[in-house]
Design an enzyme around this catalytic site. Structure first.
Site, PDB file in Angstrom:
ATOM      1  N   ASP A 292       6.620   9.859 -15.512  1.00  0.00           N
ATOM      2  CA  ASP A 292       6.256  10.911 -16.529  1.00  0.00           C
ATOM      3  C   ASP A 292       6.856  12.145 -16.358  1.00  0.00           C
ATOM      4  OD1 ASP A 292       5.299   9.042 -18.178  1.00  0.00           O
ATOM      5  OD2 ASP A 292       3.220   9.635 -18.038  1.00  0.00           O
ATOM      6  N   GLU A 318      13.213   6.106 -21.760  1.00  0.00           N
ATOM      7  CA  GLU A 318      13.754   6.917 -21.184  1.00  0.00           C
ATOM      8  C   GLU A 318      15.132   7.313 -21.993  1.00  0.00           C
ATOM      9  OE1 GLU A 318      14.475   4.073 -21.326  1.00  0.00           O
ATOM     10  OE2 GLU A 318      16.017   3.334 -19.627  1.00  0.00           O
TER      11      GLU A 318
HETATM   12  N1  LIG Z   1       6.849   6.910 -16.811  1.00  0.00           N
HETATM   13  C1  LIG Z   1       7.276   6.375 -18.072  1.00  0.00           C
HETATM   14  N2  LIG Z   1       8.005   5.451 -17.982  1.00  0.00           N
HETATM   15  C2  LIG Z   1       8.593   4.935 -19.170  1.00  0.00           C
HETATM   16  C3  LIG Z   1       8.246   5.644 -20.337  1.00  0.00           C
HETATM   17  N3  LIG Z   1       8.924   5.058 -21.328  1.00  0.00           N
HETATM   18  C4  LIG Z   1       9.539   4.023 -21.038  1.00  0.00           C
HETATM   19  N4  LIG Z   1       9.420   3.854 -19.411  1.00  0.00           N
HETATM   20  C5  LIG Z   1       9.985   3.134 -18.674  1.00  0.00           C
HETATM   21  O1  LIG Z   1      11.163   3.023 -18.406  1.00  0.00           O
HETATM   22  C6  LIG Z   1      11.808   2.144 -17.934  1.00  0.00           C
HETATM   23  C7  LIG Z   1      12.997   1.682 -18.673  1.00  0.00           C
HETATM   24  O2  LIG Z   1      13.477   0.407 -18.041  1.00  0.00           O
HETATM   25  P1  LIG Z   1      14.756  -0.153 -18.445  1.00  0.00           P
HETATM   26  O3  LIG Z   1      15.082  -0.290 -19.797  1.00  0.00           O
HETATM   27  O4  LIG Z   1      14.848  -1.448 -17.721  1.00  0.00           O
HETATM   28  O5  LIG Z   1      15.827   0.435 -17.858  1.00  0.00           O
HETATM   29  P2  LIG Z   1      16.404   1.090 -16.610  1.00  0.00           P
HETATM   30  O6  LIG Z   1      15.292   0.636 -15.336  1.00  0.00           O
HETATM   31  O7  LIG Z   1      16.035   2.667 -16.685  1.00  0.00           O
HETATM   32  O8  LIG Z   1      17.763   0.627 -16.065  1.00  0.00           O
HETATM   33  P3  LIG Z   1      19.316   0.969 -16.820  1.00  0.00           P
HETATM   34  O9  LIG Z   1      18.725   1.819 -17.957  1.00  0.00           O
HETATM   35  O10 LIG Z   1      19.743  -0.264 -17.215  1.00  0.00           O
HETATM   36  O11 LIG Z   1      19.615   1.899 -15.796  1.00  0.00           O
HETATM   37  C8  LIG Z   1      10.513   0.795 -18.016  1.00  0.00           C
HETATM   38  O12 LIG Z   1      10.243   0.502 -16.904  1.00  0.00           O
HETATM   39  C9  LIG Z   1       9.818   1.823 -18.963  1.00  0.00           C
HETATM   40  O13 LIG Z   1       8.133   1.177 -18.572  1.00  0.00           O
HETATM   41  C10 LIG Z   1       7.313   6.889 -20.421  1.00  0.00           C
HETATM   42  O14 LIG Z   1       7.152   7.509 -21.288  1.00  0.00           O
HETATM   43  N5  LIG Z   1       6.725   7.366 -19.029  1.00  0.00           N
END
Ligand SMILES: Nc1nc2c(ncn2[C@@H]2O[C@H](COP(=O)(O)OP(=O)(O)OP(=O)(O)O)[C@@H](O)[C@H]2O)c(=O)[nH]1
Length: 393
Positions: A292, A318
């Site tokens: 976060d 993200e």
């Molecule tokens: N801490 C946090 N994590 C988040 C939030 N929203 C999404 N995520 C995390 O962001 C991560 C996105 O993972 P993936 O979609 O696999 O993408 P990545 O790990 O960034 O891999 P690539 O996009 O392929 O580089 C997930 O583990 C979600 O749980 C948030 O508001 N806070």
């Protein structure tokens, strides 16, 4: 929904509105009650006028009786013959007056009198009875033709009878005065009801008006606070809580405004999708709260590196979206590249960028940017890939 200060205002509004409602409710009740009181006062005055009238009758008849008795008494004192014409007239007038007097006393007795007035009337009645009794003896003495008895009759007339009459006269006067005073008091009291009523109404009117002004001011303040609250809620609904960037909802609204401006001035708009690289891994390594923090810091930093006219929003997770006003594709790639580097925790991001085409729906533009982003990810991440808009056929 309501916080403490709202409850306080509600309480104040109720406290202010209550006296207004009370005054409004009480005014008709009070005016009805006062009307009843005044009516009662008027009835009492009419009643007292008839009592005062009866008391005056008694007083005047007592004087009348006294007058005729005096004439007759003179005849007796002068030892005039009872058969004389004048003597006969004064005697019969005296008896008529005595009858009137008796009737008046009876009539006054049947009326509601105060205790002291009733005892005055009783005293008059006793005197009158005593006088009539004495009168019978005097007439008998007078008619006896005995000089001694006639002399005695004369001395009784001049002494005892005059005394009794004085007494009757004093008491009938006192009675008339007392009843007249009562009447005047009743008139004054009846007037005072009206005056008090007007004062009460005036005070209630002033209180109700003051409270109404207060209530209006309070409601004005309250509405201001509500408006502020609504604005806050609206802003909250359009902002991403974690990064404080505009959220998807705000993006949808604001991008349409940007497109309208671009259409009008025939300007290009570049649209880019940002996605942090390997963010899942970061989360897994350092924990969600750290993730976060990183999201927040990256968002703030990128935001600080762009122009005022750019629209940067968080789409969710993200993923971020950027619209660059009056910017063609090569310029967009350069500007997005300039945003990279020196991010917290050496975080990198991949970007897919394209151009919005005149007449195109924004979700088609985003779909093209998403394809470019996919290429950036597949191409090894930490890069910007651009997608040319399709040429018009
Ligand atoms: N801490 C946090 N994590 C988040 C939030 N929203 C999404 N995520 C995390 O962001 C991560 C996105 O993972 P993936 O979609 O696999 O993408 P990545 O790990 O960034 O891999 P690539 O996009 O392929 O580089 C997930 O583990 C979600 O749980 C948030 O508001 N806070």
């Amino acid at each position: 929904m309501f916080d403490r200060s709202d409850k306080g205002i509600m309480l104040k509004a109720i406290m202010v509105a209550a006296p207004i409602l009370l005054c409004m409710g009480l005014l008709p009740v009070l005016s009805f009650y006062i009307e009843k009181l005044q009516e009662k006062g008027r009835t009492e005055i009419v009643e007292y006028i008839s009592i005062a009238q009866a008391a005056m009758e008694v007083k005047f008849d007592a004087a009348d009786l006294n007058g005729w008795q005096t004439g007759y008494a003179f005849d007796i004192v002068r030892n005039m013959d009872g058969a004389s014409r004048d003597n006969a007239i004064s005697r019969s007038e005296f008896l008529r007056s005595a009858d009137n007097f008796r009737r008046d006393i009876q009539s006054l007795r049947s009326m509601p009198l105060a205790a002291d007035q009733r005892s005055l009337l009783d005293s008059v009645q006793r005197d009158f009875n005593a006088f009539m009794e004495r009168d019978r003896d005097i007439i008998a003495m007078y008619r006896s033709h005995s000089p001694a008895l006639r002399d005695k009759a004369s001395s009784l007339v001049m002494g005892e009878e005059i005394q009794i009459f004085n007494h009757i006269s004093q008491n009938t006067n006192a009675l008339a005065v007392s009843i007249t005073l009562d009447l005047m008091k009743k008139v004054a009291q009846s007037n005072s009801y009206g005056i008090v009523a007007r004062w009460i109404m005036l005070v209630m009117w002033i209180v109700a008006s003051a409270m109404a002004i207060l209530l209006v001011r309070l409601l004005h303040k309250w509405l201001g606070q509500m408006r502020g609250l609504m604005e806050k809620l609206e802003a909250l609904a359009g902002t991403d809580e974690l990064t404080q960037l505009p959220n998807r909802r705000t993006w949808d609204i604001q991008i349409e405004m940007m497109l309208a401006t671009a259409r009008r001035y025939n300007q290009p708009i570049a649209v880019a999708l940002f996605d942090l690289d390997h963010f899942k891994q970061f989360n897994d390594t350092y924990g969600h709260p750290e993730g976060d923090r990183l999201l927040r810091e990256v968002a703030v930093l990128i935001k600080s590196r762009m122009r005022q006219s750019d629209l940067f929003a968080r789409f969710g997770g993200e993923e971020f979206v950027l619209a660059l006003m009056d910017c063609d594709l090569p310029q967009a790639v350069i500007r997005i590249d300039s945003l990279r580097g020196n991010l917290p925790d050496n975080q990198t991001f991949s970007v897919g960028v394209t151009l919005w085409m005149e007449g195109e729906r924004i979700h088609s533009t985003l779909a093209r940017a998403d394809k470019a982003l996919y290429l950036a990810k597949n191409g090894g991440r930490d890069r910007v890939e651009s997608a040319e808009p399709p040429t018009r056929g």
